[in-house]
Design a protein around this motif. Sequence first.
Motif, short mmCIF file in Angstrom:
data_model
loop_
_atom_site.label_atom_id
_atom_site.label_comp_id
_atom_site.label_asym_id
_atom_site.label_seq_id
_atom_site.Cartn_x
_atom_site.Cartn_y
_atom_site.Cartn_z
N LYS A 37 12.19 -6.11 -2.12
CA LYS A 37 10.73 -6.03 -2.22
C LYS A 37 10.29 -4.61 -2.57
O LYS A 37 9.42 -4.40 -3.42
CB LYS A 37 10.08 -6.47 -0.91
CG LYS A 37 8.56 -6.49 -0.98
CD LYS A 37 7.95 -7.10 0.27
CE LYS A 37 6.42 -7.19 0.12
NZ LYS A 37 5.79 -7.81 1.31
N LEU A 38 10.90 -3.62 -1.92
CA LEU A 38 10.57 -2.22 -2.21
C LEU A 38 10.94 -1.88 -3.66
O LEU A 38 10.20 -1.17 -4.34
CB LEU A 38 11.31 -1.31 -1.24
CG LEU A 38 10.78 -1.31 0.20
CD1 LEU A 38 11.77 -0.65 1.14
CD2 LEU A 38 9.44 -0.60 0.28
N SER A 39 12.06 -2.40 -4.12
CA SER A 39 12.48 -2.16 -5.51
C SER A 39 11.47 -2.76 -6.49
O SER A 39 11.16 -2.14 -7.52
CB SER A 39 13.87 -2.76 -5.74
OG SER A 39 14.28 -2.58 -7.06
N LYS B 106 8.67 -0.61 -7.20
CA LYS B 106 9.05 0.67 -7.83
C LYS B 106 9.08 1.81 -6.84
O LYS B 106 8.74 2.96 -7.15
CB LYS B 106 8.10 1.02 -8.99
CG LYS B 106 7.91 -0.09 -10.01
CD LYS B 106 9.21 -0.46 -10.69
CE LYS B 106 8.99 -1.55 -11.74
NZ LYS B 106 10.27 -2.02 -12.34
N ILE B 107 9.52 1.51 -5.62
CA ILE B 107 9.63 2.53 -4.57
C ILE B 107 11.10 2.92 -4.44
O ILE B 107 11.97 2.06 -4.32
CB ILE B 107 9.08 2.00 -3.24
CG1 ILE B 107 7.57 1.78 -3.36
CG2 ILE B 107 9.38 2.98 -2.09
CD1 ILE B 107 6.96 1.03 -2.21
N THR B 108 11.37 4.21 -4.48
CA THR B 108 12.74 4.72 -4.48
C THR B 108 13.25 4.90 -3.06
O THR B 108 12.84 5.82 -2.34
CB THR B 108 12.82 6.07 -5.23
OG1 THR B 108 12.30 5.90 -6.54
CG2 THR B 108 14.26 6.54 -5.32
N VAL B 109 14.16 4.03 -2.64
CA VAL B 109 14.80 4.16 -1.33
C VAL B 109 16.08 4.96 -1.51
O VAL B 109 16.93 4.63 -2.34
CB VAL B 109 15.11 2.77 -0.73
CG1 VAL B 109 15.86 2.92 0.59
CG2 VAL B 109 13.83 1.97 -0.54
N VAL B 110 16.23 6.01 -0.73
CA VAL B 110 17.39 6.89 -0.85
C VAL B 110 18.36 6.70 0.32
O VAL B 110 19.55 6.98 0.21
CB VAL B 110 16.94 8.36 -0.95
CG1 VAL B 110 18.13 9.30 -1.07
CG2 VAL B 110 16.03 8.53 -2.16
N ASN C 74 0.81 -1.22 0.00
CA ASN C 74 0.00 0.00 0.00
C ASN C 74 0.84 1.28 0.00
O ASN C 74 0.30 2.38 -0.05
CB ASN C 74 -0.92 0.02 1.22
CG ASN C 74 -1.91 -1.12 1.21
OD1 ASN C 74 -2.36 -1.54 0.15
ND2 ASN C 74 -2.25 -1.65 2.37
N LEU C 75 2.16 1.11 0.05
CA LEU C 75 3.03 2.28 0.20
C LEU C 75 2.96 3.22 -1.00
O LEU C 75 2.98 4.44 -0.86
CB LEU C 75 4.47 1.80 0.43
CG LEU C 75 5.50 2.85 0.83
CD1 LEU C 75 5.09 3.60 2.08
CD2 LEU C 75 6.86 2.18 1.05
#
Length: 246
Positions: free
Chosen positions: A120-122, A125-129, A44-45
């Motif tokens: 999993k975040l990748s 398509k979630i950008t971890v900085v 849901n992020l």
Amino acid sequence: EGNTFAGLEICGSESDLQYYLLVVKKVRGEILLESKTELSDLENLNEKIRKDTPLFICLNTTNVLVKFSKDHDTKKPEALVNNSFPNLDLKNFYYEISQIDSKAIITICKRIYFENILDKLSSLKITVVGYSLGISPIQAILPYSSYDSISTTSQKLAIDDGLIVGNTTHIDNQNAEYEINGISLLNTYMLSFSVILGHISKNKTVSNFSEKIQQFRLNYTDQRIFSTLLKSALLFFVGILRKSIH
């Protein structure tokens, strides 16, 4: 990198993970709270943050271990970690050392465990900085706090003269509210906010994943520049087409 930042604390046990998301906006040097959300899962992020918003993670599950050390010589960080966690194979663990000017706080986590979360975040398509371990990011808020104790989702931290001097895992004030730099926050969002503030204020910790974070930030910057140039090029060509039509 823009003026909007998101912080996500991942906490709890493997059978009962919780996610606390905080989004802030920096306006004329002031940090303003934009939203806060408790999530049941990572899927849901994407609905809660924009695609180009940089995300900073605090991993604070039961798989993350923390110890205090009287020694705070970070010139030899691996020795410092090994003194606190004997016989640890650092090839298989991430470590982070915070509060490096006094009693050091040493936090560790298995690499493969954290890498699985990042993968999993990748895939979403979630950008971890950037990311941090356990209570390490909390030191970023101490200059803006006058409290003698601060509770997070998992621990109660004793504070003396702006330094963390002890911790207990028993939480007796789960709904404690704090005011940090003009923002009122429940204890459940303290680490989400701290990991953002640590980035904005360039807070220093020592870790064996700093190069990886640097690469994350370079990738994010490249993506943002490319996106900006692409939008500019599209606007340029649309302008030319409009002129040619008229």
